[in-house]
Design an enzyme around this catalytic site. Sequence first.
Site: not given
Ligand code: OAD
Length: 273
Positions: A38-41, A112, A114, A131
Amino acid sequence: DTLSDRSLRAVAQLIKDGRAKQVVVMTGAGISTAAGIPDFRSPKTGLYHNLARLNLPHPEAVFEIDFFRSNPAPFYLLAKELYPGNFSPTVSHTFITLLAKKGLLRMLFTQNIDCLERAAGVPADRIIEAHGSFATQRCVDCRTPFPDDLMREYVKRGEAPRCTRREACGGLVKPDIVFFGEQLPETFHSNVAVPGLADLVLVMGTSLLVHPFAGLPCRAREGVPRVLFNLERVGDMGTRADDVLVLGDCDSGIRKLADELGWRDELEATWRG
Ligand code: OAD
């Protein structure tokens, strides 16, 4: 053809003509969601929306260093799910490997943790893990490294390990992931000017909400194309004349670019392994 399809063709042409051969790539959690992480946001599916069960003051607390010192349990519950080894690289990771193989990758900046870039075969000296990662871990107090094999056992049990230094430090052990409230690694700071040397910038799967990483795309010189592969428009991407927005899932966008480059078969074959 949509506008971005035509622009992708122009981007591919830059690479084919040898005008783009210092490609800088910036990635975030969105390039790994297709791998099952999963992503974060993202609403509904993002980690921060699914942490209610951990009883946190707010979701980001799970990655805050002060909270971790007072209560490491939530992080270790999560670490069990995020720990590398259970996931395989995506088409987007593999595309970065192809760029490196062809001598076109100047640098990959990833947020990332991972380790899927390494798993995909991107050379270690081309990756800035901004990170940190789960690859190593140490005591938060005395900084003594903690053994990998022991760490794996603790993570599997969802337990927080304690420092085993002989003088009985007893401090908490944490993976070398950058938590909120911690400095980014020295390699990030020593390479922060590299995007200014790029002749093509690819931004993939990040919300560009976390600084200082989010400032990297702005370091590209004016006139250097910046291509965004993301579900949504983020940061200042799209505000420059040479920006290209490829909105949608990044694997599809990357496949389109690979088609334009004539790399599609190689991409799929490398991805399948
Ligand atoms: P986010 O979860 O903030 O953002 C993920 C982005 O990817 C969003 O804009 C989604 O719309 C997009 N997305 C998701 N799935 C996708 C797909 N299959 N294809 C294209 N786009 C997709 O994640 P990060 O930007 O990586 O920090 O977050 C930044 C940091 O915040 C992370 O490194 C983490 C977190 O807190 C730490 O853990 C220190």
